[in-house]
Structures are given as structure tokens and as C-alpha cells.
Scaffold this active site. Structure first.
Site, PDB file in Angstrom:
ATOM      1  N   ARG A 240      -9.310   3.006  11.466  1.00 23.90           N
ATOM      2  CA  ARG A 240      -7.857   3.150  11.440  1.00 23.90           C
ATOM      3  C   ARG A 240      -7.317   4.169  12.449  1.00 23.90           C
ATOM      4  NH1 ARG A 240      -5.875   1.515   6.275  1.00 23.90           N
ATOM      5  NH2 ARG A 240      -6.938  -0.432   5.794  1.00 23.90           N
TER       6      ARG A 240
ATOM      7  N   GLU B 123      -0.200   9.457   1.665  1.00 21.31           N
ATOM      8  CA  GLU B 123      -0.962  10.360   2.532  1.00 21.31           C
ATOM      9  C   GLU B 123      -1.150   9.805   3.938  1.00 21.31           C
ATOM     10  OE1 GLU B 123      -5.034  12.719   2.051  1.00 21.31           O
ATOM     11  OE2 GLU B 123      -5.343  10.572   1.978  1.00 21.31           O
ATOM     12  N   ASP B 124      -1.219   8.473   4.055  1.00 17.73           N
ATOM     13  CA  ASP B 124      -1.547   7.891   5.357  1.00 17.73           C
ATOM     14  C   ASP B 124      -0.374   7.881   6.330  1.00 17.73           C
ATOM     15  OD1 ASP B 124      -4.230   7.349   4.710  1.00 17.73           O
ATOM     16  OD2 ASP B 124      -3.585   5.637   3.511  1.00 17.73           O
TER      17      ASP B 124
ATOM     18  N   ASP C 152       0.806  -1.232   0.000  1.00 18.94           N
ATOM     19  CA  ASP C 152       0.000   0.000   0.000  1.00 18.94           C
ATOM     20  C   ASP C 152       0.839   1.283   0.000  1.00 18.94           C
ATOM     21  OD1 ASP C 152      -2.857  -0.655   0.036  1.00 18.94           O
ATOM     22  OD2 ASP C 152      -2.401  -1.724   1.895  1.00 18.94           O
TER      23      ASP C 152
ATOM     24  N   HIS D  86     -11.823   6.087   5.246  1.00 20.03           N
ATOM     25  CA  HIS D  86     -11.223   7.266   5.879  1.00 20.03           C
ATOM     26  C   HIS D  86     -12.184   8.455   5.864  1.00 20.03           C
ATOM     27  CE1 HIS D  86      -7.065   5.528   4.701  1.00 20.03           C
ATOM     28  NE2 HIS D  86      -7.156   5.473   6.007  1.00 20.03           N
TER      29      HIS D  86
ATOM     30  N   CYS E  36      -4.902  10.284  -1.507  1.00 20.13           N
ATOM     31  CA  CYS E  36      -3.993   9.343  -0.844  1.00 20.13           C
ATOM     32  C   CYS E  36      -2.633   9.220  -1.511  1.00 20.13           C
ATOM     33  CB  CYS E  36      -4.655   7.981  -0.758  1.00 20.13           C
ATOM     34  SG  CYS E  36      -5.228   7.394  -2.336  1.00 20.13           S
TER      35      CYS E  36
ATOM     36  N   ARG F 285       0.987  -1.710   7.334  1.00 22.45           N
ATOM     37  CA  ARG F 285       1.400  -0.420   6.785  1.00 22.45           C
ATOM     38  C   ARG F 285       2.382   0.341   7.677  1.00 22.45           C
ATOM     39  NH1 ARG F 285      -2.723   3.068   3.664  1.00 22.45           N
ATOM     40  NH2 ARG F 285      -0.658   3.764   2.999  1.00 22.45           N
TER      41      ARG F 285
HETATM   42  C1  CIR Z   1      -5.528   0.743   2.787  1.00 23.98           C
HETATM   43  O1  CIR Z   1      -6.509   0.054   3.041  1.00 23.98           O
HETATM   44  O2  CIR Z   1      -4.832   1.236   3.675  1.00 23.98           O
HETATM   45  C2  CIR Z   1      -5.167   0.983   1.340  1.00 23.98           C
HETATM   46  N1  CIR Z   1      -5.515  -0.166   0.561  1.00 23.98           N
HETATM   47  C3  CIR Z   1      -5.878   2.197   0.802  1.00 23.98           C
HETATM   48  C4  CIR Z   1      -5.443   3.465   1.483  1.00 23.98           C
HETATM   49  C5  CIR Z   1      -6.036   4.676   0.859  1.00 23.98           C
HETATM   50  N2  CIR Z   1      -5.620   5.824   1.576  1.00 23.98           N
HETATM   51  C6  CIR Z   1      -6.252   6.996   1.562  1.00 23.98           C
HETATM   52  O3  CIR Z   1      -7.264   7.147   0.920  1.00 23.98           O
HETATM   53  N3  CIR Z   1      -5.746   7.956   2.308  1.00 23.98           N
END
Ligand code: CIR
Length: 260
Positions: free
Chosen positions: A132, A66-67, A61, A162, A249, A86
Site C-alpha cells: 500500500r 488510521e489509514d 473501509d 501494514h 486502525c 479508499r
Molecule cells: C484494507 O484492506 O484497507 C482494510 N480492509 C483494512 C485496513 C486496516 N487498517 C489498518 O490496520 N491500519
């Protein structure tokens, strides 16, 4: 002020991504790589100075940078993502974040925070109470930001990954939201545009200066945004959408010249 972005190339392992609210479909990795390149090209065409980081083959991922961090003008906050798979992405992004912000804070265990849950509008910082992001981490973020006069507000939500799956800002006065996934009253101080009924995932758009970057998959919502007076650039991110991502993201956007 100039706009910059950190982006990371698509992992060859993206098909093993985390999924929470959508079913697994085959992902065409080459197509995902091309779509990501188009996304980066669209950012550049909109005047964003993009730094591209290399793909991480072990981190499915990791294109969703962004995360891993939240960048403010004054400082950066490295997150502690809610998905175990992650967590290693944070140490991988840390040097690039430290290169652009002299002051870097970090969310500590047991708190968890995904950057996709953090929506900043002016001095307000809305944080989704998603699967999350935990109340503990939101309290840490509020303490980190206390010296800078940001107001941190926790937002209950449901049915999506999110907060920024459910709501983003088109300007400092206007939000785009899906009222099925949160209580729109939380954003009563703003003009509101709703996603089209058959486009529930359309709320995730990226504000770049006065323009809006959004997925091409949502023409009815695009029309509503344009009717409200915003100029839109659309990109095809269909393969990234299969990984439960969209447009916010794939970049860490920040203003100003790097100060690190
Ligand atoms: C996840 O589930 O963490 C990733 N497959 C997708 C994350 C997308 N992140 C975002 O929109 N900020």
C-alpha cells in the site's frame, strides 16, 4: 498532556471491504457496530477524548481512519491510500483533521501511503514498504517532516497488510513484533517482545499512556505483554479482524488540545 482520538462509525457496507492477506468471511455488521462501540468506550475509559464521526455508507473501509492521515504534534499529513477504493476517505476525514491541526500536508500522486504503515517511536518514523505504501510517498513524507527533526526510515516487510500488522510500540523502549513479517534487526535498538507462535496477528496493539489496548483474541501474547510489566485492556474486535483491521486502525490518536 491529554489524549484525543478521531474515530468513525462502522460503514453498513463493511462486508465489501478490501482484503489482501486473509480470506473473505461473512461479517455480522450489527456485531461489528457493537464491537466498535465497545472499542470507543474502552478508549474513553482509558481517558481518551473521542470525537466520533458519522458512518460513510459508500466507503466500506472507512471505519479504519488510521489509514487516511498521520498526526504529529506539529502537523498532520493526509495520506493517499494504496487501495483505489479508499481514496475518497481522505477528503471525508480532512475537515476533522484540519480542525485539530493548523498545519496540514498531503501525500501527492503518484505516491501512495496508508497510515497503518507509519509507526512513530519518539523522533523516529518507521514506514512499511508494503503493497500500500510506495517509496515515492515515503520520500514525500521525509521531505514534509524534514523541518521537524523526525528521522524517516523505510522498513521492508512481507506477508501482512501494514507495518503495524507486524510491529507496534509498547513504550519508547519496547516493541511488540512478529519476526516472520519483518527483519527484527531493524528494531535492534529496542527491547523486543514477540507475538505468540499461534497468534501471528497479535502485534497490532494501541499504546494509550502507560496502558496497552489489544484484541481479546490473543491471550498468549497478552500474557507476554503483561509479564513484561504492561497493563492491558482487551476488546473483542473479531468482526473488524475479518475486515483485516484490529485496534490501531480504528482511531487517529493525537496529543494535546485541538489547535485548529
Ligand atoms: C484494507 O484492506 O484497507 C482494510 N480492509 C483494512 C485496513 C486496516 N487498517 C489498518 O490496520 N491500519
Amino acid at each position: 498532556m491529554s489524549l484525543h482520538a478521531l474515530c468513525r462509525a462502522v460503514s453498513p457496507a463493511i462486508a465489501a471491504c478490501e482484503l489482501s492477506f486473509i480470506g473473505r468471511e461473512p461479517i455480522d455488521v450489527d456485531r461489528a457496530v457493537r464491537q466498535h462501540a465497545d472499542y470507543v468506550a474502552a478508549l474513553r475509559a482509558l481517558g481518551v477524548a473521542v470525537t466520533e464521526l458519522p458512518a460513510l455508507p459508500e466507503q466500506p473501509d472507512s471505519v479504519f481512519v488510521e489509514d487516511t492521515a498521520v498526526l504529529f504534534d506539529e502537523l498532520a499529513v493526509l495520506t493517499r491510500p494504496g487501495a483505489d477504493s479508499r481514496r475518497a476517505e481522505v477528503d471525508a476525514i480532512a475537515p476533522a483533521v484540519q480542525a485539530v491541526r493548523a498545519q496540514v500536508a498531503r501525500i501527492d500522486a503518484p505516491g501512495t501511503l496508508d497510515g497503518g504503515d507509519v509507526l512513530r517511536i519518539g523522533r523516529r518514523v518507521y514506514v512499511g514498504l508494503s503493497r500500500r505504501s510506495s517509496p515515492e510517498a515515503i520520500a514525500q513524507l521525509a521531505e514534509i517532516l524534514a523541518p521537524y527533526a523526525y528521522r524517516v526510515l523505510a522498513v521492508p516487510m512481507r506477508g501482512c497488510l501494514h507495518l503495524k500488522s507486524a510491529v507496534t510500540a509498547l513504550s519508547d523502549d519496547t516493541v511488540l513484533l512478529n519476526p516472520a513479517w519483518l527483519d527484527a534487526a531493524v528494531f535492534e535498538d529496542y527491547l523486543q517482545i514477540e507475538t505468540a507462535p499461534d497468534e501471528p496477528h497479535a502485534a497490532n496493539v494501541l499504546r494509550i499512556g502507560g496502558r496497552i489496548l489489544m484484541p481479546s483474541a490473543f491471550p498468549a501474547t497478552r500474557a507476554a505483554i503483561e509479564d513484561a510489566g504492561f497493563a492491558v485492556t482487551a476488546v473483542d474486535v473479531s468482526e473488524l479482524q475479518k475486515a483485516e483491521g484490529a485496534v490501531t486502525c480504528c482511531s487517529l490518536l493525537f496529543e494535546g488540545a485541538p489547535d485548529g
